[in-house]
Scaffold this motif. Structure first.
Motif, short mmCIF file in Angstrom:
data_model
loop_
_atom_site.label_atom_id
_atom_site.label_comp_id
_atom_site.label_asym_id
_atom_site.label_seq_id
_atom_site.Cartn_x
_atom_site.Cartn_y
_atom_site.Cartn_z
N SER A 1 -2.09 3.74 -3.85
CA SER A 1 -2.04 2.57 -4.71
C SER A 1 -2.02 1.28 -3.89
O SER A 1 -1.58 1.25 -2.75
CB SER A 1 -0.82 2.63 -5.63
N HIS A 2 -2.55 0.25 -4.52
CA HIS A 2 -2.57 -1.09 -3.93
C HIS A 2 -1.94 -2.05 -4.93
O HIS A 2 -2.25 -1.98 -6.11
CB HIS A 2 -4.00 -1.56 -3.67
N THR A 3 -1.07 -2.91 -4.46
CA THR A 3 -0.47 -3.92 -5.33
C THR A 3 -0.60 -5.28 -4.65
O THR A 3 -0.24 -5.42 -3.48
CB THR A 3 1.04 -3.66 -5.55
N TYR B 1 -2.58 -4.20 -9.87
CA TYR B 1 -2.19 -2.89 -9.36
C TYR B 1 -3.32 -1.90 -9.61
O TYR B 1 -3.98 -1.94 -10.66
CB TYR B 1 -0.93 -2.43 -10.08
N SER B 2 -3.57 -1.04 -8.66
CA SER B 2 -4.60 -0.02 -8.84
C SER B 2 -4.15 1.26 -8.16
O SER B 2 -3.63 1.23 -7.04
CB SER B 2 -5.90 -0.53 -8.19
N GLN B 3 -4.34 2.40 -8.84
CA GLN B 3 -4.00 3.66 -8.18
C GLN B 3 -5.05 4.73 -8.47
O GLN B 3 -5.74 4.70 -9.49
CB GLN B 3 -2.61 4.15 -8.59
N THR B 4 -5.15 5.68 -7.54
CA THR B 4 -6.01 6.84 -7.75
C THR B 4 -5.17 7.92 -8.42
O THR B 4 -3.94 7.83 -8.44
CB THR B 4 -6.55 7.38 -6.41
N ALA B 5 -5.83 8.94 -8.96
CA ALA B 5 -5.12 9.99 -9.69
C ALA B 5 -4.52 11.02 -8.73
O ALA B 5 -5.03 11.22 -7.62
CB ALA B 5 -6.07 10.68 -10.65
N ALA B 6 -3.48 11.68 -9.20
CA ALA B 6 -2.94 12.81 -8.44
C ALA B 6 -3.97 13.94 -8.46
O ALA B 6 -4.74 14.07 -9.41
CB ALA B 6 -1.63 13.27 -9.08
N ASP B 7 -3.98 14.74 -7.39
CA ASP B 7 -4.97 15.82 -7.27
C ASP B 7 -4.91 16.78 -8.46
O ASP B 7 -5.90 17.38 -8.82
CB ASP B 7 -4.71 16.63 -5.98
N PHE B 8 -3.74 16.93 -9.05
CA PHE B 8 -3.57 17.93 -10.09
C PHE B 8 -3.58 17.30 -11.49
O PHE B 8 -3.15 17.92 -12.46
CB PHE B 8 -2.26 18.71 -9.87
N TYR C 1 0.86 -1.17 0.00
CA TYR C 1 0.00 0.00 0.00
C TYR C 1 0.89 1.22 0.00
O TYR C 1 1.85 1.31 0.76
CB TYR C 1 -0.90 0.00 1.24
N MET C 2 0.59 2.17 -0.90
CA MET C 2 1.38 3.38 -0.95
C MET C 2 0.43 4.57 -0.96
O MET C 2 -0.62 4.53 -1.60
CB MET C 2 2.24 3.37 -2.23
N THR C 3 0.80 5.59 -0.23
CA THR C 3 0.00 6.81 -0.27
C THR C 3 0.96 7.99 -0.29
O THR C 3 2.01 7.95 0.35
CB THR C 3 -0.98 6.87 0.92
N ASP C 4 0.64 9.03 -1.08
CA ASP C 4 1.52 10.20 -1.09
C ASP C 4 0.71 11.49 -0.98
O ASP C 4 -0.52 11.45 -1.03
CB ASP C 4 2.42 10.19 -2.34
N ASP C 5 1.41 12.58 -0.81
CA ASP C 5 0.69 13.84 -0.62
C ASP C 5 0.33 14.51 -1.95
O ASP C 5 -0.07 15.66 -1.97
CB ASP C 5 1.48 14.78 0.31
#
Lengths: 433, 297
Positions: free
Chosen positions: A312-314, A336-343, A303-307
């Motif tokens: 993301s989950h792998t 693998y699945s990730q959400t988009a960056a805010d920008f 699990y990864m999360t950033d600011d």
């Protein structure tokens, strides 16, 4: 440095003397051996996009008494085209640069100047401080024609409970400098089209207003804490936590966003702008098990999360099935699945570029799912060379996001998020020298 | 509890005395030049105690020793004593030197290979079933802790006897200045030349009938390895009890007996064993290793 029969006989005599307590052997107490790992990876994306050939050479010198010196060299040659971030249009689009390139109507604009050779090297030394403590450190360097990276790391591990538990801590530091062709573009500045150039060489010599110096830099610091636990004779659990902080220039100087009118057609292109810092937290867990007294299966989750807003989950599954006397077949599946960056924006509405401070259309920052499926075949005969061959298929399914509201209808006629697939073939050979 | 075993002293036809006892399923003998029967008995007791100690310590047929603890650990780490640690270090080096041919964990193969003189050669499937339990590379040896996957076993049988001969001789020479020979089942070592300066004359058991060939031994040791008594015979192929731990297969085409002369009994034994494991290339292996050896096919 294959051992000759004489070497072996001397080693046998010396070992026997030691065993019988006849004093220390006179010559070399241990034979130093190199473990050499060689591999070539070929990577090819669909639609003639990026192709990569990556030979790897790694050597580990066993210095005896648990001391290891490692040297590694990786060469990457990349060719092909990669999306430049612009959306498709109904008319041909031409992009400026040392060699201007054009995208056909309704096609995702690809920057075919993408051609690169990367060299990376590292040296590393690991040694025990005591029966239960190990220290390691290494330095690494990488270069491309517009990029130089220098790094170093320090690691410490301690075994507890009769070596059933290992706790480790590591610190990595990396300093990168980038010197893109034509200089660093000012974030969100309008990209000049080829016809704006003062002369016909395709390069805008008047950089006022959109170029900002020639190079920039970035530093990355990682802290990794690890825990490895032998659960029972047949299984192992591992957990890592890592914190990564980077600051400095994070943009891709070759990536742009389309600014589109209400009809979805591009009015102009602006250079992307990412935050100048990023911090990531990641948690990794893995469980490995020896099954049927023969095979090895492993399941891991990260699990990864950033600011920047990316989570993301792998999930990774593999099973190594030994058949015959020393061969194995290893199917592998990864999700693998990730959400988009805010920008993240597919494109920007007219004028939106002056309202936002950060924007990128890099698909790697978009929301997507990806699946990798592969199979590996190899041999594991002790004392001889081991070979392996791995074939993997990668499929990325993006999810549309960051569509400019006023242009949504106009853009809907284009395939804004084409799927990406790639195949990877890796050949490896490992031997002792 | 093993019954107390006796040490006996017999008069030799050519004069002098020989101390005798049995250990590791083999007759053992101690010859000492120029001393009385009483002294031979004293020295033989020292030798026997040491050989019995090593036998007890590393026998895989006992349930009160380190080998039993290792083989029943089911994957748990086992902390071993200093002498076992030294031996495991040695085995690890032999594994490397021999490209995996010498392997303390290979005894498990005897579960499918039963050398009873029959024609029951195991199938490839039977071998493949036990092979995952063989291989020193699967063992984690971080002195003094040994961790072995469940189901694997180690066995010092292949080399424990030669080691015992060397250790016992080393002990006994601290007790006497007289020349000594220690022999366990044909693997033997001497402390030096005989009292009159001549070499010890050692008869070697070979597959051939007739008088045993005699090898002169002024110093050092002799060890033999062979498959004279243990083999399978199927479709005219003789499968010796020599098994390659890397493949689980019998090594075909090798000699029947190999005798090697070396500085120590342990080294001689290893050379003879490794040569047998080279099958038809045994002689080439011995020549390349500059081994002082005799081979019977």
């Amino acid at each position: 440095m294959q051992l000759t029969p004489e070497d072996k006989r001397r080693a046998l005599a010396a070992a026997t003397l030691t065993l019988l307590g006849g004093g220390l052997p006179s010559a070399q107490a241990e034979d130093k051996t190199w473990d050499i790992d060689t591999a070539v990876m070929v990577y090819a994306e669909s639609d003639n996009r990026v192709q990569a050939v990556e030979p790897v050479l790694k050597g580990t010198l066993n210095l005896g008494a648990e001391r290891y010196f490692t040297a590694k060299l990786v060469v990457d040659t990349l060719t092909g085209a990669s999306p430049n971030g612009a959306t498709p249009a109904s008319t041909p689009q031409t992009f400026a640069g040392p060699s201007p390139y054009t995208a056909d109507p309704n096609e995702t604009p690809l920057d075919d100047r993408f051609r690169d050779t990367r060299f990376q090297g590292l040296v590393d030394y690991q040694f025990p401080l005591s029966d239960v403590d190990t220290l390691g450190f290494g330095v690494n360097a990488g270069t491309e024609y517009d990029f130089v990276s220098l790094g170093g790391n320090l690691r410490y591990a301690r075994d507890l409970f009769q070596h059933n538990t290992t706790l480790s801590a590591g610190l990595n530091f990396e300093s990168d400098s980038i010197d893109p062709v034509g200089g660093i573009p000012i974030p969100l500045a309008v990209m000049r089209v080829a016809s704006d150039s003062d002369d016909d060489d395709g390069i805008d010599d008047d950089m006022n207003g959109w170029r900002d110096g020639s190079s920039d830099s970035k530093t990355v610091t990682d802290v990794v804490l690890g825990w490895t636990q032998v659960i029972d004779p047949k299984s192992l659990f591992q957990m890592n936590y890592s914190l990564s902080a980077s600051s400095g220039y994070q943009n891709d100087p070759y990536k742009v966003l389309s600014v589109v009118g209400a009809d979805g057609e591009p009015l102009r292109y602006v250079y992307e702008a990412r935050p100048d810092s990023r911090s990531k937290n990641a948690l990794f867990m893995s469980y490995k098990r020896f099954v049927f007294d023969r095979d090895v299966t492993e399941i891991s989750y990260r699990y990864m999360t950033d600011d920047w807003g990316i989570d993301s989950h792998t999930v990774d599954l593999s099973y190594r099935w030994y058949f015959g006397t020393a061969h194995y077949l290893e199917p592998h599946l990864r999700w693998y699945s990730q959400t988009a960056a805010d920008f993240y924006h597919v494109a920007l509405d007219d004028g939106e570029e002056t309202l936002v401070s950060e924007a990128s259309a890099d698909t790697r920052l978009a929301e997507f799912d990806a699946v990798t499926a592969g199979i590996k075949i190899g041999s594991a005969v002790p004392g001889r060379g081991n070979w392996s061959l791995r074939l993997e298929y990668y499929q990325q399914s993006p999810k549309l996001g960051g569509v400019p509201t006023q242009a949504a209808d106009g853009l809907s006629k284009f395939d804004l998020q084409p799927e990406l697939s790639a195949v990877m073939l890796t050949m490896g050979y490992r031997f002792t020298w | 509890m093993v019954a107390a075993r006796p040490v006996t002293v017999a008069s030799l036809p050519g004069g002098g005395h020989a101390g005798r006892f049995t250990a590791m399923a083999a007759p053992c003998e101690v010859l000492v030049d120029g001393v009385c029967a009483q002294e031979v008995r004293r020295l033989t007791r020292i030798v026997a105690r040491e050989v019995w100690r090593i036998e007890r310590h590393w026998s895989r047929y006992r349930d009160d020793n380190i080998v039993h603890r290792i083989n029943t650990a089911s994957g748990r780490p086992v902390t071993v004593d200093e002498e076992t640690a030294r031996f495991l270090d040695y085995a690890q080096q032999l594994y490397a030197i021999s490209d995996g041919r010498f392997d303390l964990s290979s005894g498990v193969l005897r579960r499918v290979w039963r050398f009873d003189g029959s024609d029951r050669v195991p199938t490839a499937e039977q071998i493949a079933e036990v092979l995952p339990l063989v291989g020193w590379h699967r063992v984690r040896w971080k002195p003094p802790v040994l961790t072995m996957p469940a189901g694997m076993e180690i066995d010092f049988g292949g080399i424990g006897k030669e080691y015992a001969v060397d250790r016992a001789l080393r002990l006994v020479v601290q007790q006497t200045k007289a020349p000594v020979l220690v022999n366990c089942g044909g693997d033997l070592a001497v402390s030096g030349a005989r009292a009159d300066g001549s070499a010890w004359q050692v008869g070697v058991e070979t597959p051939e009938s007739g008088p045993a060939p005699v090898i002169g031994l002024p110093a050092g040791a002799i060890a033999s390895s062979g498959d004279t008594h243990r083999f399978l015979l199927k479709d005219g192929v003789r499968y010796p009890h020599v098994l390659d731990p890397r493949t689980g297969q019998a090594v075909l085409g090798g000699p029947r007996t190999i005798s090697v002369r070396a500085a120590s009994c342990t080294e001689a034994g290893v050379l003879a064993t490794l040569a047998l494991l080279h099958g038809a290339q045994a002689q080439a292996y011995l020549r390349d290793s500059a081994a002082d050896a005799r081979v019977w096919w």
